[in-house]
Design a protein around this motif. Structure first.
Motif, PDB file in Angstrom:
ATOM      1  N   ALA A 109       0.844  -1.196   0.000  1.00  0.00           N
ATOM      2  CA  ALA A 109       0.000   0.000   0.000  1.00  0.00           C
ATOM      3  C   ALA A 109       0.886   1.256   0.000  1.00  0.00           C
ATOM      4  O   ALA A 109       2.102   1.181   0.223  1.00  0.00           O
ATOM      5  N   GLN A 110       0.278   2.399  -0.249  1.00  0.00           N
ATOM      6  CA  GLN A 110       0.986   3.673  -0.180  1.00  0.00           C
ATOM      7  C   GLN A 110       1.432   3.931   1.258  1.00  0.00           C
ATOM      8  O   GLN A 110       0.671   3.707   2.212  1.00  0.00           O
ATOM      9  N   SER A 111       2.657   4.390   1.416  1.00  0.00           N
ATOM     10  CA  SER A 111       3.167   4.724   2.741  1.00  0.00           C
ATOM     11  C   SER A 111       2.399   5.906   3.324  1.00  0.00           C
ATOM     12  O   SER A 111       2.022   6.835   2.600  1.00  0.00           O
ATOM     13  N   THR A 112       2.174   5.874   4.621  1.00  0.00           N
ATOM     14  CA  THR A 112       1.494   6.979   5.294  1.00  0.00           C
ATOM     15  C   THR A 112       2.458   8.078   5.734  1.00  0.00           C
ATOM     16  O   THR A 112       2.024   9.149   6.158  1.00  0.00           O
ATOM     17  N   VAL A 113       3.770   7.817   5.632  1.00  0.00           N
ATOM     18  CA  VAL A 113       4.766   8.803   6.075  1.00  0.00           C
ATOM     19  C   VAL A 113       5.693   9.250   4.949  1.00  0.00           C
ATOM     20  O   VAL A 113       6.451  10.207   5.106  1.00  0.00           O
ATOM     21  N   ASN A 114       5.643   8.573   3.794  1.00  0.00           N
ATOM     22  CA  ASN A 114       6.536   8.902   2.695  1.00  0.00           C
ATOM     23  C   ASN A 114       5.732   8.913   1.399  1.00  0.00           C
ATOM     24  O   ASN A 114       5.240   7.877   0.957  1.00  0.00           O
ATOM     25  N   ASN A 115       5.600  10.086   0.809  1.00  0.00           N
ATOM     26  CA  ASN A 115       4.788  10.213  -0.405  1.00  0.00           C
ATOM     27  C   ASN A 115       5.355   9.448  -1.591  1.00  0.00           C
ATOM     28  O   ASN A 115       4.654   9.218  -2.578  1.00  0.00           O
TER      29      ASN A 115
ATOM     30  N   ARG B 290       6.432   2.943  -0.092  1.00  0.00           N
ATOM     31  CA  ARG B 290       5.435   1.925   0.172  1.00  0.00           C
ATOM     32  C   ARG B 290       5.238   1.738   1.669  1.00  0.00           C
ATOM     33  O   ARG B 290       6.134   2.000   2.462  1.00  0.00           O
ATOM     34  N   GLY B 291       4.063   1.238   2.006  1.00  0.00           N
ATOM     35  CA  GLY B 291       3.763   0.945   3.395  1.00  0.00           C
ATOM     36  C   GLY B 291       3.633  -0.549   3.603  1.00  0.00           C
ATOM     37  O   GLY B 291       4.471  -1.325   3.155  1.00  0.00           O
ATOM     38  N   GLU B 292       2.556  -0.941   4.235  1.00  0.00           N
ATOM     39  CA  GLU B 292       2.356  -2.345   4.567  1.00  0.00           C
ATOM     40  C   GLU B 292       1.992  -3.163   3.323  1.00  0.00           C
ATOM     41  O   GLU B 292       1.347  -2.667   2.399  1.00  0.00           O
TER      42      GLU B 292
END
Length: 301
Positions: A142-148, A151-153
């Motif tokens: 998924a899209q990272s919540t802290v880095n535009n 990647r996230g989880e």
């Protein structure tokens, strides 16, 4: 299949016919010549040609700087001195030419490194193969919540299956339409240079990419970094392994000063000096922004 039977036959023929030469050779990279190292699901990297070695870097430096480097008694020490002080010209004496097969979206990132010579497979003249990059499940995030930019989880369960199905179906459908537009069965057929615009960014392309060692190190510093996008990072890591065999002294210095080192601002150095003196330094007293302080802590912790 990353390598076609014709390409493998060419590789086998080239490796079966070694030739004598008077030019300097680097034994470490000779073993890599022409071999294809698989990357991603259909990609590869292979060395087509090279020039120079660690000795070429040292030779160029001693010509350029003369007596100024005589206090450096050995090649490794001189190369480390050049790397430490950000010299560039001696490293430009080494060059490498690579044949790379990669997804188009990776190529568009890669081409931002403009200090290279590139010749790409032309879809104006030839028909692209039905090969697309489809991420492995562990790289579907998924899209990272802290880095535009990151990647996230990792996606799980039904959502992951749905996304993979969409990626495969869209890729295949677009290629079906590509073939239909090109077909001359009962129609004129659309020009290749126009039909290609329907293909997705995960279709594979190929190119020959030639660059010097100084600019290659810059590429590796950015693209082999843990923060780089996975799909280009794995190419950079494959190239770095080849470079380590080609110029082991230069690569060791690069690993130490560029990949393993850090660049600090004047404010960061001041904070370190204050910490050494026993002062308690916080973000509020550092003179740095929150982002700078977070990065600074990542370096010193």
């Amino acid at each position: 299949m990353p390598i076609t039977p014709d390409q493998q036959a060419e590789i086998d023929a080239l490796r079966a016919q070694p030739t004598q030469t008077l030019r300097a050779t680097a034994p470490g990279i000779e073993g890599h010549l022409y071999k294809a190292y698989e990357v991603l699901d259909h990609g590869f990297v292979r060395v087509i040609d090279y020039m120079g070695d660690d000795s070429a870097i040292v030779q160029a430096a001693r010509v350029s700087y003369g007596a100024g480097t005589k206090h450096v008694s050995n090649d490794a020490g001189l190369i480390r001195y050049l790397m430490r002080h950000w010299h560039s010209t001696p490293f430009e004496m080494c060059e490498i030419k690579l044949h790379v097969k990669l997804p188009v979206f990776v190529a568009r990132q890669w081409i931002r490194h403009r200090t290279a010579n590139v010749n790409e497979y032309s879809a104006r003249y030839s028909i692209l193969d039905r090969e697309f990059y489809i991420p492995a499940p562990e790289h579907l995030a998924a899209q990272s919540t802290v880095n535009n930019q990151g990647r996230g989880e990792v996606l799980q369960g039904e959502e992951a299956e749905r996304v993979l199905r969409l990626l495969r179906d869209d890729a295949m459908r677009s290629y079906d339409h590509y073939e239909q537009m090109l077909s001359q069965d009962g129609q004129q057929g659309l020009a290749r240079e126009l039909a290609r615009m329907n293909l997705p960014a995960n279709v594979y392309t190929q190119w020959y990419w030639k660059t010097d060692l100084h600019n290659l190190f810059h590429f590796l510093r950015l693209r082999a970094d843990a923060h780089a996008q996975y799909e280009i990072r794995v190419y950079a890591e494959a190239i770095a392994a080849i470079v380590a065999d080609w110029v082991p002294l230069a690569h060791a210095a690069f690993e130490d000063y560029r990949m393993g080192g850090a660049t600090l601002s004047a404010k960061a150095l001041d904070c370190i000096r204050r910490m050494i003196r026993g002062e308690q330094v916080t973000q509020e007293t550092s003179g740095m922004s929150k982002g700078e302080w977070r990065e600074f802590e990542g370096i010193i912790r």
